[in-house]
Write a protein that holds these residues in place. Structure first.
Motif, PDB file in Angstrom:
ATOM      1  N   ILE B  42     -19.980 -14.781 -31.804  1.00 45.28           N
ATOM      2  CA  ILE B  42     -19.790 -15.261 -30.425  1.00 45.28           C
ATOM      3  C   ILE B  42     -18.928 -14.317 -29.587  1.00 45.28           C
ATOM      4  N   ASN B  43     -18.259 -13.369 -30.243  1.00 42.40           N
ATOM      5  CA  ASN B  43     -17.471 -12.388 -29.495  1.00 42.40           C
ATOM      6  C   ASN B  43     -18.305 -11.194 -29.043  1.00 42.40           C
ATOM      7  N   VAL B  59     -23.635 -15.702 -28.041  1.00 37.37           N
ATOM      8  CA  VAL B  59     -23.647 -17.112 -27.659  1.00 37.37           C
ATOM      9  C   VAL B  59     -25.084 -17.619 -27.506  1.00 37.37           C
ATOM     10  N   ILE B  62     -26.836 -17.835 -31.026  1.00 35.03           N
ATOM     11  CA  ILE B  62     -26.396 -18.897 -31.916  1.00 35.03           C
ATOM     12  C   ILE B  62     -26.808 -20.270 -31.372  1.00 35.03           C
ATOM     13  N   PRO B 129       1.319  -9.350 -25.389  1.00 36.70           N
ATOM     14  CA  PRO B 129       0.248 -10.131 -25.994  1.00 36.70           C
ATOM     15  C   PRO B 129      -0.530  -9.343 -27.046  1.00 36.70           C
ATOM     16  N   VAL B 130      -0.910 -10.047 -28.111  1.00 34.42           N
ATOM     17  CA  VAL B 130      -1.709  -9.460 -29.180  1.00 34.42           C
ATOM     18  C   VAL B 130      -3.060 -10.170 -29.196  1.00 34.42           C
ATOM     19  N   SER B 131      -4.132  -9.409 -29.069  1.00 39.00           N
ATOM     20  CA  SER B 131      -5.466 -10.007 -28.987  1.00 39.00           C
ATOM     21  C   SER B 131      -6.381  -9.486 -30.083  1.00 39.00           C
ATOM     22  N   THR B 135     -13.551  -8.317 -25.797  1.00 32.38           N
ATOM     23  CA  THR B 135     -14.482  -8.847 -24.800  1.00 32.38           C
ATOM     24  C   THR B 135     -13.962 -10.151 -24.192  1.00 32.38           C
ATOM     25  N   CYS B 136     -13.066 -10.859 -24.925  1.00 37.05           N
ATOM     26  CA  CYS B 136     -12.471 -12.072 -24.351  1.00 37.05           C
ATOM     27  C   CYS B 136     -11.360 -11.702 -23.379  1.00 37.05           C
ATOM     28  N   ASP B 137     -10.448 -10.857 -23.843  1.00 34.62           N
ATOM     29  CA  ASP B 137      -9.179 -10.688 -23.138  1.00 34.62           C
ATOM     30  C   ASP B 137      -9.037  -9.376 -22.377  1.00 34.62           C
ATOM     31  N   ALA B 139     -10.421  -8.062 -19.811  1.00 28.76           N
ATOM     32  CA  ALA B 139     -10.390  -8.120 -18.352  1.00 28.76           C
ATOM     33  C   ALA B 139      -9.071  -8.640 -17.800  1.00 28.76           C
ATOM     34  N   LEU B 140      -8.212  -9.202 -18.669  1.00 25.90           N
ATOM     35  CA  LEU B 140      -6.886  -9.629 -18.219  1.00 25.90           C
ATOM     36  C   LEU B 140      -5.986  -8.417 -17.984  1.00 25.90           C
ATOM     37  N   TYR B 141      -6.451  -7.259 -18.448  1.00 22.21           N
ATOM     38  CA  TYR B 141      -5.625  -6.042 -18.353  1.00 22.21           C
ATOM     39  C   TYR B 141      -6.320  -4.956 -17.538  1.00 22.21           C
ATOM     40  N   LYS B 142      -7.009  -5.397 -16.499  1.00 20.52           N
ATOM     41  CA  LYS B 142      -7.694  -4.503 -15.569  1.00 20.52           C
ATOM     42  C   LYS B 142      -6.715  -3.479 -15.017  1.00 20.52           C
TER      43      LYS B 142
END
Lengths: 83, 256
Positions: B42-43, B59, B62, B129-131, B135-137, B139-142
Motif C-alpha cells: 500500500i506504500n 491501493v 489490493i 521526525p523519523v519516517s 511516499t506518505c511523508d 511531501a511534508l518536507y517540500k
C-alpha cells in the motif's frame, strides 16, 4: 470529543484508512470527525506538528489528548478514541 | 464457535491469493489481518511488475484482490494474531483483543515490517521526525533538506522519490551520523519478518523467516507459509501470490 484525521491524496495508507474513518463516523455520531487534507490545510498540519501520516489526533475541549500514526482497523480505532 | 477449514494470517498479496485458491477449492476460509489489507504494497504508488496492470497503485491492486476474494466467499476479519496453538484435532488462533478462532489448517502470510532505526540513531535524530514511508511523508518536507538512511534498492527508490520534492536528499549508512541540517529522517534499512505469533509452532531461522521450501510446508503438519515471511530468494508481488496458491493447494491436500 473530536477526532482529527490528517491525510493526503498521494498517501496509500491514508486511502486505506478512509473507509474505517467513515465507518467510525457512522457508528459514533456523537464524535465530531474532521478530515484534514495536509496539502490544502498546511497551517493546520503545522499547528499540530504533523510529521507522518495518516495521523489521528483526539481532542477534548479543543485540547489534544492523544495521537497515533498509521492504519488501524475499526475496533482498534474505537479503543484508541475510547468509545 | 465456527471452525474454518483454513485460517490465513495476513491479508497481503500472499494471504489473499491463498484465500482465493482456498475458497475456489470449496473450503471455508477466514483471513485475519492486524491492520489493513495489502501490507507493504500500500506504500507503493507505481507498480510496474504486476503483469497485466501497468502502473497500478498498491491501493488499487489490493482493493481489487480483496473484493475478488470476498466475492468468491472468503471472510476477512481485522484481528492482530498473537498466538497459534496446536490442539488434538486442529489449531486455535488467538487475537490481542481476546478473539479466538478454530481452524483445521493454517496459512502464515504475515509478511515483513520495516527494520527500525537503532536506539543510538534515534537519539541522534532527536526531535526530528523519523519516517518509514517516503511516499506518505515526503511531501511534508517540500523544499527542505532530508536524509535517507540505508543503501539497498528500497533506499534508492526513496531517494529518487524524495529528490523530486525536497531541496536536498542526503544518504547515509545505518551507522553514520545524521547531518545536522536534515529536517527529517527517512529510514530504509531493510525489513524483518513479522513472525512473532508463529514462533512457538513452526521452525524459524536466525533472521526470523519461517523455514519452508517451494512447497510451503512448515515444520508443523497442517501449517503452511506463503509470501515474504518464508525463507526464499526472491520476494516480489508475483512470488508472494505464487506462494499463496501453492500453500492453499497444499492445505487442500492436507484437508482431504
Amino acid at each position: 470529543m473530536e477526532l482529527l484525521d490528517f491525510y493526503a491524496d498521494w498517501c496509500g495508507p491514508c486511502q486505506m484508512l478512509k473507509p474505517t474513518i467513515e465507518e467510525f463516523e457512522k457508528a459514533h455520531p456523537e464524535i465530531k470527525v474532521t478530515s484534514v487534507n495536509i496539502d490544502e490545510e498546511e497551517e493546520l498540519a503545522e499547528k499540530y506538528g504533523v510529521s507522518s501520516i495518516p495521523c489521528l489526533v483526539v481532542l477534548k475541549d479543543g485540547e489534544e489528548v492523544k495521537r497515533e500514526v498509521g492504519v488501524m482497523p475499526l475496533k482498534k480505532l474505537e479503543k484508541f478514541v475510547g468509545v | 464457535m465456527k471452525e474454518y477449514d483454513i485460517v490465513i494470517v495476513g491479508a497481503g498479496i500472499a494471504g489473499l491469493t491463498a484465500a482465493i485458491y482456498g475458497v475456489r477449492a470449496g473450503k471455508t476460509v477466514l483471513v485475519l489481518e492486524a491492520q489493513v489489507e495489502g501490507g507493504q504494497i500500500i506504500n507503493t504508488i507505481n507498480i510496474e511488475n504486476w503483469p497485466g496492470n501497468m502502473r497500478v497503485t498498491g491501493v488499487e491492486l489490493i482493493r481489487k484482490i480483496k473484493a475478488q476474494a470476498e466475492e468468491l466467499g472468503a471472510e476477512i476479519d481485522y484481528v492482530n494474531v498473537e498466538k497459534i496453538v496446536k490442539t488434538k484435532d486442529g489449531f486455535e488462533i488467538f487475537g490481542d483483543m481476546d478473539e479466538k478462532f478454530k481452524a483445521k489448517s493454517v496459512i502464515l502470510a504475515m509478511g515483513t515490517d520495516p527494520r527500525k532505526l537503532s536506539d543510538e540513531m534515534m537519539k541522534d535524530a532527536g526531535k526530528r521526525p523519523v519516517s518509514y514511508c517516503a511516499t506518505c511523508d515526503g511531501a511534508l518536507y517540500k523544499g527542505k533538506k532530508v536524509v535517507v538512511v540505508g543503501h539497498g534498492n528500497s533506499a534508492e527508490h526513496e531517494i529518487k522519490y524524495l529528490k523530486g520534492i525536497c531541496s536536498e536528499v542526503y544518504n547515509i549508512h545505518h551507522d553514520e551520523k545524521i547531518p545536522e541540517d536534515a529536517e527529517a529522517v527517512f529510514v530504509a534499512i531493510g525489513r524483518i519478518p513479522a513472525t512473532e505469533c508463529a514462533k512457538e509452532i513452526v521452525e524459524i531461522d536466525a533472521r526470523g523467516y519461517i523455514v519452508a521450501g517451494e512447497d510451503c510446508h512448515t515444520s508443523c503438519t497442517g501449517v503452511f507459509v506463503a509470501g515474504d515471511c518464508r525463507t526464499k530468494d526472491l520476494r516480489q508481488l508475483v512470488t508472494a501470490s505464487s506462494d499463496g496458491a501453492v500453500a492453499a493447494m497444499e492445505a487442500v491436500k492436507y484437508l482431504a
